[in-house]
Motif scaffolding. Structure first.
Motif, PDB file in Angstrom:
ATOM      1  N   ARG A 188      22.708  58.543   6.563  1.00 51.82           N
ATOM      2  CA  ARG A 188      24.310  59.052   6.581  1.00 51.82           C
ATOM      3  C   ARG A 188      24.464  59.522   5.026  1.00 51.82           C
ATOM      4  NH1 ARG A 188      29.429  56.888   9.641  1.00 51.82           N
ATOM      5  NH2 ARG A 188      27.641  56.937  11.142  1.00 51.82           N
ATOM      6  N   LEU A 189      25.010  60.538   4.850  1.00 49.72           N
ATOM      7  CA  LEU A 189      25.464  61.136   3.634  1.00 49.72           C
ATOM      8  C   LEU A 189      27.044  61.105   3.774  1.00 49.72           C
ATOM      9  CD1 LEU A 189      23.542  64.134   2.629  1.00 49.72           C
ATOM     10  CD2 LEU A 189      23.333  61.762   1.608  1.00 49.72           C
ATOM     11  N   ILE A 190      27.653  60.504   2.986  1.00 48.01           N
ATOM     12  CA  ILE A 190      28.901  60.413   2.862  1.00 48.01           C
ATOM     13  C   ILE A 190      29.795  61.395   1.951  1.00 48.01           C
ATOM     14  CG2 ILE A 190      31.318  59.083   2.756  1.00 48.01           C
ATOM     15  CD1 ILE A 190      29.530  56.692   3.826  1.00 48.01           C
ATOM     16  N   LEU A 191      30.276  62.353   1.990  1.00 48.30           N
ATOM     17  CA  LEU A 191      30.834  63.417   1.288  1.00 48.30           C
ATOM     18  C   LEU A 191      32.404  63.204   0.663  1.00 48.30           C
ATOM     19  CD1 LEU A 191      29.010  66.654   2.310  1.00 48.30           C
ATOM     20  CD2 LEU A 191      27.944  64.525   0.847  1.00 48.30           C
ATOM     21  N   GLU A 192      32.770  63.154  -0.628  1.00 44.63           N
ATOM     22  CA  GLU A 192      34.186  62.843  -0.816  1.00 44.63           C
ATOM     23  C   GLU A 192      34.294  63.702  -1.942  1.00 44.63           C
ATOM     24  OE1 GLU A 192      35.172  58.609  -0.641  1.00 44.63           O
ATOM     25  OE2 GLU A 192      33.174  58.508  -1.141  1.00 44.63           O
ATOM     26  N   GLY A 193      35.522  64.639  -1.966  1.00 44.60           N
ATOM     27  CA  GLY A 193      35.938  65.534  -2.965  1.00 44.60           C
ATOM     28  C   GLY A 193      35.791  66.947  -2.358  1.00 44.60           C
ATOM     29  N   ARG A 194      35.177  68.073  -3.156  1.00 46.45           N
ATOM     30  CA  ARG A 194      35.124  69.245  -3.186  1.00 46.45           C
ATOM     31  C   ARG A 194      33.844  69.627  -2.759  1.00 46.45           C
ATOM     32  NH1 ARG A 194      39.146  71.857  -7.813  1.00 46.45           N
ATOM     33  NH2 ARG A 194      40.626  70.501  -7.291  1.00 46.45           N
ATOM     34  N   LEU A 195      33.611  70.258  -1.658  1.00 42.84           N
ATOM     35  CA  LEU A 195      32.322  70.838  -1.164  1.00 42.84           C
ATOM     36  C   LEU A 195      32.302  72.149  -1.392  1.00 42.84           C
ATOM     37  CD1 LEU A 195      29.543  70.307   0.262  1.00 42.84           C
ATOM     38  CD2 LEU A 195      30.968  70.559   2.566  1.00 42.84           C
ATOM     39  N   ALA A 196      32.014  72.472  -2.986  1.00 41.11           N
ATOM     40  CA  ALA A 196      32.072  73.679  -3.420  1.00 41.11           C
ATOM     41  C   ALA A 196      30.944  73.881  -4.572  1.00 41.11           C
ATOM     42  CB  ALA A 196      33.307  74.033  -3.628  1.00 41.11           C
ATOM     43  N   ASN A 197      30.862  75.226  -4.909  1.00 39.82           N
ATOM     44  CA  ASN A 197      29.895  75.220  -6.328  1.00 39.82           C
ATOM     45  C   ASN A 197      30.794  74.608  -7.305  1.00 39.82           C
ATOM     46  OD1 ASN A 197      27.616  76.581  -5.775  1.00 39.82           O
ATOM     47  ND2 ASN A 197      28.862  78.572  -5.354  1.00 39.82           N
ATOM     48  N   PRO A 198      29.888  74.281  -8.280  1.00 38.31           N
ATOM     49  CA  PRO A 198      28.818  73.968  -8.674  1.00 38.31           C
ATOM     50  C   PRO A 198      28.080  72.811  -8.062  1.00 38.31           C
ATOM     51  CG  PRO A 198      29.782  72.994 -10.590  1.00 38.31           C
ATOM     52  CD  PRO A 198      31.078  73.680  -9.470  1.00 38.31           C
ATOM     53  N   TRP A 199      28.815  71.871  -7.293  1.00 39.07           N
ATOM     54  CA  TRP A 199      28.240  70.715  -6.824  1.00 39.07           C
ATOM     55  C   TRP A 199      27.492  70.805  -5.532  1.00 39.07           C
ATOM     56  CZ3 TRP A 199      33.414  71.383  -7.951  1.00 39.07           C
ATOM     57  CH2 TRP A 199      33.922  70.804  -9.177  1.00 39.07           C
ATOM     58  N   ILE A 200      26.962  72.094  -5.167  1.00 45.52           N
ATOM     59  CA  ILE A 200      26.389  72.197  -3.817  1.00 45.52           C
ATOM     60  C   ILE A 200      25.050  71.692  -4.224  1.00 45.52           C
ATOM     61  CG2 ILE A 200      25.336  73.834  -2.347  1.00 45.52           C
ATOM     62  CD1 ILE A 200      28.165  72.784  -1.652  1.00 45.52           C
ATOM     63  N   THR A 201      24.396  72.187  -5.370  1.00 45.24           N
ATOM     64  CA  THR A 201      22.931  71.919  -5.827  1.00 45.24           C
ATOM     65  C   THR A 201      22.701  70.303  -5.716  1.00 45.24           C
ATOM     66  OG1 THR A 201      23.043  73.519  -7.523  1.00 45.24           O
ATOM     67  CG2 THR A 201      21.392  71.925  -7.582  1.00 45.24           C
ATOM     68  N   GLY A 202      23.647  69.387  -6.192  1.00 45.39           N
ATOM     69  CA  GLY A 202      23.342  67.992  -5.959  1.00 45.39           C
ATOM     70  C   GLY A 202      23.073  67.573  -4.454  1.00 45.39           C
ATOM     71  N   LEU A 203      24.089  68.219  -3.569  1.00 51.13           N
ATOM     72  CA  LEU A 203      23.976  67.801  -2.310  1.00 51.13           C
ATOM     73  C   LEU A 203      22.638  68.277  -1.710  1.00 51.13           C
ATOM     74  CD1 LEU A 203      25.395  67.045   0.484  1.00 51.13           C
ATOM     75  CD2 LEU A 203      26.545  69.522   0.526  1.00 51.13           C
ATOM     76  N   GLY A 204      22.193  69.590  -2.139  1.00 52.57           N
ATOM     77  CA  GLY A 204      20.907  70.048  -1.623  1.00 52.57           C
ATOM     78  C   GLY A 204      19.829  69.125  -1.929  1.00 52.57           C
ATOM     79  N   SER A 205      19.907  68.463  -3.170  1.00 55.98           N
ATOM     80  CA  SER A 205      18.906  67.313  -3.503  1.00 55.98           C
ATOM     81  C   SER A 205      18.784  66.189  -2.680  1.00 55.98           C
ATOM     82  CB  SER A 205      19.271  66.843  -4.913  1.00 55.98           C
ATOM     83  OG  SER A 205      19.089  68.101  -5.890  1.00 55.98           O
ATOM     84  N   HIS A 206      19.891  65.691  -2.079  1.00 59.46           N
ATOM     85  CA  HIS A 206      20.124  64.686  -1.464  1.00 59.46           C
ATOM     86  C   HIS A 206      19.934  64.914  -0.003  1.00 59.46           C
ATOM     87  CE1 HIS A 206      22.359  61.434  -3.698  1.00 59.46           C
ATOM     88  NE2 HIS A 206      23.103  62.331  -4.396  1.00 59.46           N
ATOM     89  N   TRP A 207      20.081  66.026   0.309  1.00 54.21           N
ATOM     90  CA  TRP A 207      19.641  66.540   1.742  1.00 54.21           C
ATOM     91  C   TRP A 207      18.061  66.415   1.944  1.00 54.21           C
ATOM     92  CZ3 TRP A 207      21.188  65.981   6.652  1.00 54.21           C
ATOM     93  CH2 TRP A 207      20.554  66.776   7.542  1.00 54.21           C
ATOM     94  N   LYS A 208      17.590  67.309   0.828  1.00 51.83           N
ATOM     95  CA  LYS A 208      15.988  67.407   0.884  1.00 51.83           C
ATOM     96  C   LYS A 208      15.615  65.879   1.171  1.00 51.83           C
ATOM     97  CE  LYS A 208      16.048  71.835  -1.155  1.00 51.83           C
ATOM     98  NZ  LYS A 208      15.857  72.534  -2.325  1.00 51.83           N
ATOM     99  N   GLU A 209      15.885  64.852   0.288  1.00 49.46           N
ATOM    100  CA  GLU A 209      15.442  63.638   0.434  1.00 49.46           C
ATOM    101  C   GLU A 209      15.519  62.824   1.446  1.00 49.46           C
ATOM    102  OE1 GLU A 209      17.016  61.400  -3.113  1.00 49.46           O
ATOM    103  OE2 GLU A 209      16.593  62.897  -4.402  1.00 49.46           O
ATOM    104  N   ILE A 210      16.813  62.940   1.881  1.00 48.32           N
ATOM    105  CA  ILE A 210      17.069  62.311   3.290  1.00 48.32           C
ATOM    106  C   ILE A 210      16.358  62.829   4.341  1.00 48.32           C
ATOM    107  CG2 ILE A 210      19.130  63.316   4.095  1.00 48.32           C
ATOM    108  CD1 ILE A 210      20.408  60.760   4.242  1.00 48.32           C
TER     109      ILE A 210
END
Length: 106
Positions: free
Chosen positions: A14-36
């Motif tokens: 499970r990934l729990i996201l809090e805050g703004r799902l927007a640039n420039p933070w999408i890159t960090g999400l991509g890293s977590h998604w690939k790992e998971i």
């Protein structure tokens, strides 16, 4: 800002996201998604969107990619539930018509 919390059990990732799902933070999400995705592909993938307060086009694209790769979403609020419903409908249409999903880049 986007806070990403990762929780793993024997049956689910499970990934729990809090805050703004927007640039420039999408890159960090991509890293977590690939790992998971690659750590335990046999487990269910859940993305908790209940703490997301804003989403832009890049964020919607990231969610579309996750949905295409089998993620299930948890959402609250009219806007977020509507977005998740649209992603599910698009994913279903793509499976029914064998159209390739344009994969957004993280």
């Amino acid at each position: 800002m986007l806070k990403i919390t990762r929780i793993e059990t024997d049956t689910e990732q499970r990934l729990i996201l809090e805050g703004r799902l927007a640039n420039p933070w999408i890159t960090g999400l991509g890293s977590h998604w690939k790992e998971i995705r690659h750590a335990h592909p046999e487990r269910a993938f859940v993305v908790d969107l209940k703490g997301v307060v804003r989403i832009d086009d890049a964020g919607e694209g990231a969610l579309a990619l996750m949905k295409a790769e089998g993620a299930r979403f948890l959402a609250t609020g009219i806007r977020m539930k509507h977005l998740v419903q649209n992603l599910e409908l698009k994913a279903q249409e793509n499976r029914c018509t064998d159209k390739a999903l344009t994969r957004p880049r993280f």
